[in-house]
Write a protein that holds these residues in place. Structure first.
Motif, mmCIF file in Angstrom:
data_model
loop_
_atom_site.group_PDB
_atom_site.id
_atom_site.type_symbol
_atom_site.label_atom_id
_atom_site.label_comp_id
_atom_site.label_asym_id
_atom_site.label_seq_id
_atom_site.Cartn_x
_atom_site.Cartn_y
_atom_site.Cartn_z
ATOM 1 N N LEU A 153 6.151 133.558 2.695
ATOM 2 C CA LEU A 153 7.360 134.246 2.231
ATOM 3 C C LEU A 153 7.247 135.729 2.570
ATOM 4 O O LEU A 153 6.280 136.387 2.163
ATOM 5 N N TYR A 213 11.303 139.707 0.290
ATOM 6 C CA TYR A 213 11.752 139.013 -0.925
ATOM 7 C C TYR A 213 11.248 139.705 -2.191
ATOM 8 O O TYR A 213 11.800 139.507 -3.268
ATOM 9 N N TRP A 214 10.201 140.483 -2.063
ATOM 10 C CA TRP A 214 9.657 141.233 -3.194
ATOM 11 C C TRP A 214 10.065 142.705 -3.120
ATOM 12 O O TRP A 214 9.421 143.562 -3.719
ATOM 13 N N GLU A 228 6.375 128.323 -1.689
ATOM 14 C CA GLU A 228 6.482 129.759 -1.953
ATOM 15 C C GLU A 228 7.915 130.146 -2.307
ATOM 16 O O GLU A 228 8.147 131.000 -3.166
ATOM 17 N N TRP A 274 9.168 131.668 -5.925
ATOM 18 C CA TRP A 274 9.932 132.918 -5.991
ATOM 19 C C TRP A 274 11.176 132.745 -6.853
ATOM 20 O O TRP A 274 11.422 133.540 -7.767
ATOM 21 N N TYR A 275 11.952 131.708 -6.605
ATOM 22 C CA TYR A 275 13.159 131.476 -7.409
ATOM 23 C C TYR A 275 12.813 131.255 -8.874
ATOM 24 O O TYR A 275 13.517 131.736 -9.769
ATOM 25 N N VAL A 282 11.984 134.873 -10.394
ATOM 26 C CA VAL A 282 12.827 136.071 -10.398
ATOM 27 C C VAL A 282 14.149 135.925 -11.137
ATOM 28 O O VAL A 282 14.816 136.925 -11.382
#
Length: 509
Positions: free
Chosen positions: A334, A338-339, A383, A387-388, A391
């Motif tokens: 990822l 995305y971060w 990954e 993430w979903y 967050v």
């Protein structure tokens, strides 16, 4: 001596929860706990942690005021065992309880931990949902395709929502074709009702800031409702001001408009502060009273009793390994964007910044921007899933995994979707204003400034052609690809490959 402990988890904040319904006031002890294992198994957004801790504390106080014996453990309690099983064992030793009554958690991980407890734990099925596990399994048995639309119609019949006898109100089951309007010039809705933190919330915010300040996500300002009364006020506000145009623009995306006409009710339903049927009946009543059109009411109710119930059914039907599936064998990491890492792709930057600030993005931002890019780029779906799960304030594995692993990443091999949800930049341009201020040109297919979505779309189709070229729903895409001359295809693949290498090497893309 206390005979039983009654476990209430942070997403079970309802007085109708089965474990509480089984409890006997004056005899049983209610156990609630803010524990490290649940707060850290993924890097949860600080707003998500604060929302749950504050709502838990208020719910525990409400139960105590009603006469229940509540043993509540705060995160910073020196005696905190750090896990749900550890807290149950500590309270059992403290009270002499010999048994635990729990409502089945929404994650296989926690279900299995309770199953492995040395103390007997009875896990009662969660009755806050419309369809039981057995009901969904019976519906799914023998079907070649588990399509949500057919399940949704069964839920309409069962609940009677938007029904005229045996027929759907308005003469159709689904008004989705009316709910795909592109982004409007402006939004006539001020957004979700926002609540000033009280003393309980402020204390939680200070705790979360100290303990989880390094997690991805902006904690303050914090405005979520944290009790049932405020959640209901928010619902009434949205139904009056947001629902009428929700249907029309539910797929649209606009810069500087994080919420458009969306409800932001999901986090309250999923935590137990609102019941799904309470919400749907209120939406139906707005349509019946002439305060909202049927396409808005039907579109919203379909999300709740259709899609929400369907993905829960899939999660429990498919079993504990579901969230780790990787049917397309995608292995790329990822990307840091995305971060919050820098990116030149405005659509991704907009979605990620909004996610960072609000712990929220609507379904098209999740599916067709962040999800679409991850799928096209070949990112490992585990990954993406984590993430979903981390967050978004409304994310629990039972609802998030089928949406991500299944619908968004096609990692379940077609259990949820009959084809992968992929698109070039054209879809994003049609449904948003993101492309107007992007470094890349959405109309450029190759060469300098070409939109990465355009390149990666064909790269994805080519590398997975043996899997998808026989899919009837994708036949036109492959016909278009094979009609291109060989040099054009080579240019697309070479440029897409160069982009992916740059991204993997950590360059700003």
């Amino acid at each position: 001596m206390v005979s039983r402990l009654i476990l209430i988890l942070g997403d079970q904040l309802s007085e109708e929860i089965p474990a509480l319904a089984e409890a006997k006031k004056g005899e049983d002890v209610i156990v609630m706990a803010e524990v490290r294992d649940e707060a850290t198994y993924v890097r949860h957004h600080p707003k998500k942690i604060a929302f749950l801790f504050a709502a838990m504390r208020k719910f525990a106080a409400r139960l105590a005021d009603a006469g229940w014996d509540v043993r509540y453990t705060r995160y910073d309690d020196p005696q905190n065992a750090g896990s749900i099983p550890g807290e149950l064992l500590r309270r059992a030793e403290e009270t002499g309880a010999q048994e635990v009554i729990a409502t089945q958690p929404g994650e296989w991980r926690l279900i299995q931990l309770l199953d492995e407890m040395p103390l007997p734990v009875s896990q009662l099925e969660d009755t806050r949902f419309i369809a039981s596990h057995a009901e969904f399994a019976n519906w799914a048995e023998g079907r070649k395709e588990l399509r949500m639309e057919w399940f949704y119609r069964e839920m309409r019949r069962k609940t009677g929502l938007l029904m005229k006898g045996d027929e759907p109100a308005g003469g159709k089951w689904n008004f989705d074709h009316e709910n795909r309007k592109p982004a409007p010039d402006g939004i006539e809705y001020s957004g979700p009702m926002q609540f000033t933190p009280d003393a309980v919330v402020e204390e939680v915010l200070d705790l979360v800031e100290a303990e989880f300040g390094e997690n991805f996500g902006t904690l303050r300002p914090f405005w979520f409702a944290t009790d049932q009364g405020d959640a209901r006020r928010h619902l009434a506000h949205w139904i009056k001001h947001g629902l009428p145009l929700f249907g029309d623009y539910q797929d649209a995306m606009l810069e500087d408009e994080q919420f458009l006409y969306h409800s932001l009710v999901g986090l309250y339903i999923n935590a137990g502060l609102l019941h799904p049927m309470e919400v749907c009946r209120a939406v139906e009543a707005a349509w019946q009273d002439g305060d909202a059109p049927i396409n808005a009411a039907e579109g919203y109710i379909r999300q709740v009793i259709g899609w929400r119930e369907y993905v829960r059914g899939i999660y429990f039907l498919e079993g504990p390994d579901y969230s780790r599936r990787n049917n397309l064998n995608q292995q790329r990491r990822l990307p840091e964007l995305y971060w919050g890492g820098e990116t030149r792709m405005n659509c991704l930057a907009q979605a990620v910044v909004q996610t960072r600030d609000e712990a929220y993005a609507h379904h098209i931002q999740r599916l067709m921007v962040t999800g679409n890019f991850a799928l096209l780029a070949g990112v490992n779906p585990t990954e993406v899933h984590e993430w979903y799960l981390a967050v978004y304030a409304d994310a629990y594995e039972w609802v998030e995994a089928p949406n991500t692993v299944g619908m968004s990443q096609f990692a379940d091999g077609g259990v949820v979707g009959s084809k992968p949800y992929v698109s070039s930049g054209n879809y994003i341009n049609k449904m948003s204003d993101y492309c107007k201020r992007c470094h890349y040109d959405v109309k450029t297919k190759t060469g300098e400034g070409a939109c990465p979505f355009n390149l990666l779309y064909w790269h994805f189709l080519d590398r997975h052609r043996h899997r998808f070229e026989g899919n009837p729903r994708m036949a036109q895409m492959y016909r278009t690809w094979y009609r291109m001359d060989e040099q054009k295809r080579k240019t697309i693949l070479d440029e897409a490959g160069a982009f992916l290498k740059m991204m993997s090497d950590g360059a700003v893309v």
